[in-house]
Design a protein around this motif. Structure first.
Motif, mmCIF file in Angstrom:
data_model
loop_
_atom_site.group_PDB
_atom_site.id
_atom_site.type_symbol
_atom_site.label_atom_id
_atom_site.label_comp_id
_atom_site.label_asym_id
_atom_site.label_seq_id
_atom_site.Cartn_x
_atom_site.Cartn_y
_atom_site.Cartn_z
ATOM 1 N N VAL A 161 -4.932 2.024 -3.711
ATOM 2 C CA VAL A 161 -5.136 0.594 -3.450
ATOM 3 C C VAL A 161 -4.350 0.090 -2.250
ATOM 4 O O VAL A 161 -4.188 -1.118 -2.078
ATOM 5 C CB VAL A 161 -4.791 -0.246 -4.706
ATOM 6 N N ALA A 162 -3.842 1.001 -1.403
ATOM 7 C CA ALA A 162 -3.230 0.561 -0.159
ATOM 8 C C ALA A 162 -4.271 -0.186 0.664
ATOM 9 O O ALA A 162 -5.438 0.200 0.726
ATOM 10 C CB ALA A 162 -2.689 1.753 0.625
ATOM 11 N N GLU A 163 -3.851 -1.263 1.273
ATOM 12 C CA GLU A 163 -4.685 -2.189 2.042
ATOM 13 C C GLU A 163 -5.344 -3.218 1.134
ATOM 14 O O GLU A 163 -5.492 -4.372 1.524
ATOM 15 C CB GLU A 163 -5.745 -1.475 2.881
ATOM 16 N N ALA A 164 -5.740 -2.836 -0.069
ATOM 17 C CA ALA A 164 -6.336 -3.802 -0.988
ATOM 18 C C ALA A 164 -5.263 -4.629 -1.704
ATOM 19 O O ALA A 164 -5.361 -5.852 -1.802
ATOM 20 C CB ALA A 164 -7.215 -3.090 -2.017
ATOM 21 N N PHE A 165 -4.211 -3.960 -2.202
ATOM 22 C CA PHE A 165 -3.157 -4.647 -2.951
ATOM 23 C C PHE A 165 -1.887 -4.852 -2.124
ATOM 24 O O PHE A 165 -1.074 -5.714 -2.433
ATOM 25 C CB PHE A 165 -2.806 -3.851 -4.219
ATOM 26 N N TYR A 166 -1.711 -4.034 -1.109
ATOM 27 C CA TYR A 166 -0.534 -4.131 -0.241
ATOM 28 C C TYR A 166 -0.888 -3.469 1.086
ATOM 29 O O TYR A 166 -1.843 -2.685 1.162
ATOM 30 C CB TYR A 166 0.690 -3.470 -0.889
ATOM 31 N N PRO A 167 -0.146 -3.759 2.147
ATOM 32 C CA PRO A 167 -0.503 -3.210 3.459
ATOM 33 C C PRO A 167 -0.408 -1.690 3.500
ATOM 34 O O PRO A 167 0.506 -1.092 2.939
ATOM 35 C CB PRO A 167 0.527 -3.843 4.393
ATOM 36 N N ALA A 168 -1.342 -1.076 4.183
ATOM 37 C CA ALA A 168 -1.325 0.374 4.362
ATOM 38 C C ALA A 168 -0.499 0.789 5.566
ATOM 39 O O ALA A 168 -0.084 1.948 5.668
ATOM 40 C CB ALA A 168 -2.756 0.900 4.510
ATOM 41 N N ASP A 169 -0.241 -0.140 6.465
ATOM 42 C CA ASP A 169 0.552 0.150 7.656
ATOM 43 C C ASP A 169 2.033 0.089 7.308
ATOM 44 O O ASP A 169 2.502 -0.881 6.708
ATOM 45 C CB ASP A 169 0.241 -0.861 8.756
#
Length: 285
Positions: free
Chosen positions: A10-18
């Protein structure tokens, strides 16, 4: 991709992936927590939400601010499965979980001990963890706040008998020591109106702080009856939460509520059907 690594779902969906964006966000959320000057004995457990950081990150930060700089060798991550149906308690057999902030090892030795002690209850089931956000969203906060060199034991509860929390507490109690942290990942009330959520969650948090399982269960029955619906729930990880309350009661831990709000307090949600977020810490008496 390395098959021994569990990659983010859920990276990018729930928290930043960068990595830089994520570090900046968590740092900002922690800095916004009002400083406390209370002297407590060692914190042994936290209850913290698991919605997207946009909604619940500021509340989660309250719990993680309280343990910033702490040293733990092992973190038991407990919550209810949201993405897969099964019975029992599901462990994850990957060697590590990957996040934008780096990897955190899974304590596979502890997995083996748990399975050996209670094979009828505990089993490895990676598919239960594969796309579930419940525990994953806690990892970046843990990496940002705890001192390095800790491992995790991801534990997801499935659909179980009403006494599963007693069995799980009995299983964990002999294994716990001051080098362990328990993290219960749960949101609070689901989908009441804004004002109702404030009332429901205030009582829920009171029962949690008192380690009052009977009161919590009665509160749940009364809430369902008063709303004439089972679509409104007190929390989404009840078995994990009650496991912690049994452990806290037997070990004589004290508890304190730190922060609360609900999704209606954010500009990203209306106040019609909200989700509650709260943090509680448990510490040695």
């Amino acid at each position: 991709m390395n098959p021994e690594i569990r990659y983010p779902a859920v990276a990018e969906a729930f928290y930043p992936a960068d990595i830089r964006e994520l570090e900046s966000l968590i740092t900002s959320l922690l800095q916004q927590v009002k400083p406390e000057h209370k002297k407590r004995k060692k914190i042994r457990a936290i209850v913290t939400p698991h919605s997207g950081y946009l909604y619940s990150g500021s509340i989660a930060a309250c719990a993680y601010k309280a343990i910033t700089g702490s040293t733990f060798k092992n973190v038991f991550l407990m919550g209810h499965a949201h993405a897969y149906l099964f019975e029992g308690v599901a462990l994850d057999s990957h060697k590590a979980w990957h996040t934008p902030l780096g990897n955190v090892p899974v304590n596979t030795d502890m997995n083996a001990r748990l399975i050996g002690l209670a094979p009828e209850l505990v089993h490895e089931l990676n598919i239960a963890h594969h796309s579930d956000h419940t525990l994953e969203v806690q990892i970046p906060f843990l990496l940002r706040t705890l001192k390095p060199d800790f491992s995790i034991v991801p534990m997801l509860f499935g659909e179980n008998a009403i006494d599963v929390h007693l069995k799980t507490a009995d299983l964990l109690l002999p294994l716990l020591n001051p080098d362990n942290l328990l993290v219960v990942s749960t949101d609070l009330s689901h989908y009441p109106a804004y004002r109702d959520a404030n009332t429901i969650d205030r009582l829920t948090l009171e029962h949690i702080v008192s380690s009052d399982i009977d009161g919590l269960e009665e509160h749940e029955r009364r809430t369902i009856n008063e709303n004439a619906s089972d679509e409104i729930s007190l929390c989404c990880s009840p078995d994990a939460l009650k496991t912690l309350l049994v452990i806290a009661g037997r070990l004589g831990w004290h508890a304190e509520k730190l922060c609360y709000n609900n999704s209606g307090d954010t500009p990203h949600d209306d106040k019609m059907n909200v989700v509650g977020f709260g943090t509680v810490i448990f510490f040695e008496s």
